[in-house]
Write a protein that holds these residues in place. Structure first.
Motif, short mmCIF file in Angstrom:
data_model
loop_
_atom_site.label_atom_id
_atom_site.label_comp_id
_atom_site.label_asym_id
_atom_site.label_seq_id
_atom_site.Cartn_x
_atom_site.Cartn_y
_atom_site.Cartn_z
N ILE A 114 1.17 5.17 0.53
CA ILE A 114 0.45 6.23 1.24
C ILE A 114 1.14 7.53 0.83
CG2 ILE A 114 -0.28 7.07 3.49
CD1 ILE A 114 0.09 4.15 4.48
N VAL A 171 -4.83 -0.85 5.82
CA VAL A 171 -4.19 0.11 6.72
C VAL A 171 -5.11 0.27 7.92
CG1 VAL A 171 -3.38 2.48 7.01
CG2 VAL A 171 -3.04 1.30 4.83
N VAL A 203 0.87 -1.18 0.00
CA VAL A 203 0.00 0.00 0.00
C VAL A 203 0.90 1.23 0.00
CG1 VAL A 203 -1.80 1.29 1.20
CG2 VAL A 203 -1.79 -1.23 1.29
N VAL A 230 -4.29 7.05 0.06
CA VAL A 230 -3.97 5.63 0.26
C VAL A 230 -4.21 4.89 -1.05
CG1 VAL A 230 -4.52 3.53 1.53
CG2 VAL A 230 -4.56 5.75 2.70
N LEU A 272 -4.10 9.93 8.66
CA LEU A 272 -3.65 9.99 7.28
C LEU A 272 -4.18 11.23 6.56
CD1 LEU A 272 -4.01 6.23 6.26
CD2 LEU A 272 -1.96 7.46 7.03
#
Length: 291
Positions: free
Chosen positions: A167, A264, A165, A275, A270
């Motif tokens: 970010i 996540v 993933v 993402v 975040l």
């Protein structure tokens, strides 16, 4: 060939303590079309960087094509270039490496030659290290090194369960700036830590994903760069505290979460980040003719 289409993957480098040595290809692609003409140069760019990158001989793909043509003794009268970019620029996802590999692969394709060790060395010479370019060239996980002035790399097959993933923050980072934050020397204990964790990262990514959390720990570069992107380091620390194997991707500021479920966890702040689950690319750069 007179026209080729190249698809080149993004990459994430370092993977914790594997500074300038470890890289992995990601299934996020720039697509480049290059053709020979009777003379001159034309450049079209869509997607990432369309409004900011050069459209002349200084364009990085053009520079890579020219360098590869000189290397292999291929001299087209003119060139046309069209780039459809999906890899974010200046985010630590190997956009420059992809441009370099894409240009070199296009030149080899036009000349009807398979990519070889000289192509890897040329690509790495542009960057000064081989981790990102080797990943984009070969796909999968790569271990890169320099031997007597020659850049080399070995490919390792990543574990089938990996679900990275990315970010990605809105802010950009330039590699030459963040490299300037690194010290000339590090404590011997930190160097020993990096050697062990870099080796463990290869094992964890290829064979033992249950070891990813300790494998991606770093003392070599991330903390030194915290002043450049404090939010990135905060997210890395929060993810790791939640049990997620996370590290700064390349020169940052993107965070790589290396998971086996693509999730996540809740509770990590975040805000300001996007993402993006992205698979491992296992094929590397591809070149095909087109009309």
């Amino acid at each position: 060939m007179t026209r080729v289409r190249v698809r080149v993957p993004a990459s994430t480098a370092n993977l914790g303590s594997g500074f300038d040595a470890l890289g992995m290809a990601l299934a996020l692609y720039d697509e480049i079309e290059v053709w020979t003409t009777d003379g001159g140069l034309s450049v079209e760019v869509t997607g990432e960087g369309a409004d900011t990158v050069a459209k002349d001989e200084t364009h990085l793909v053009v520079r890579a094509v020219r360098a590869a043509c000189e290397l292999i003794g291929f001299a087209p009268a003119g060139l046309g270039l069209s780039c459809a970019n999906a890899i974010p620029h200046a985010r630590g996802l190997g956009s420059s490496a992809a441009a370099i590999v894409g240009g070199i692969a296009a030149a080899y394709g036009l000349a009807g030659r398979p990519l070889d060790d000289d192509a890897l060395h040329l690509a790495a010479a542009f960057e000064g290290h081989a981790d990102n370019v080797a990943a984009s060239l070969l796909g999968g996980l790569v271990v890169a090194w320099e031997d007597d002035g020659r850049f080399r790399a070995a490919r390792v097959e990543p574990h089938a369960d990996l679900q990275p993933v990315a970010i990605i923050p809105a802010e950009r980072s330039e590699t030459h700036v963040t490299r300037g934050l690194l010290p000339d020397k590090v404590p011997h204990a930190d160097a020993a830590f990096a050697a062990g964790r870099g080796a463990l990262a290869v094992h964890a990514i290829s064979t033992r994903p249950d070891l990813l959390l300790p494998a991606l720990a770093d003392r070599l570069h991330q903390d030194y760069r915290e002043s450049a992107w404090p939010s990135t380091i905060r997210v890395v620390r929060e993810l790791r505290a939640a049990g997620v194997a996370a590290a700064v991707s390349g020169a940052g500021p993107t965070v790589l979460a290396l998971t086996t479920d693509g999730v996540v966890p809740q509770g990590v702040d975040l805000a300001g980040f996007t993402v993006l689950p992205v698979a491992v690319d296992r094929s590397g750069v591809t070149v095909e003719p087109f009309e």
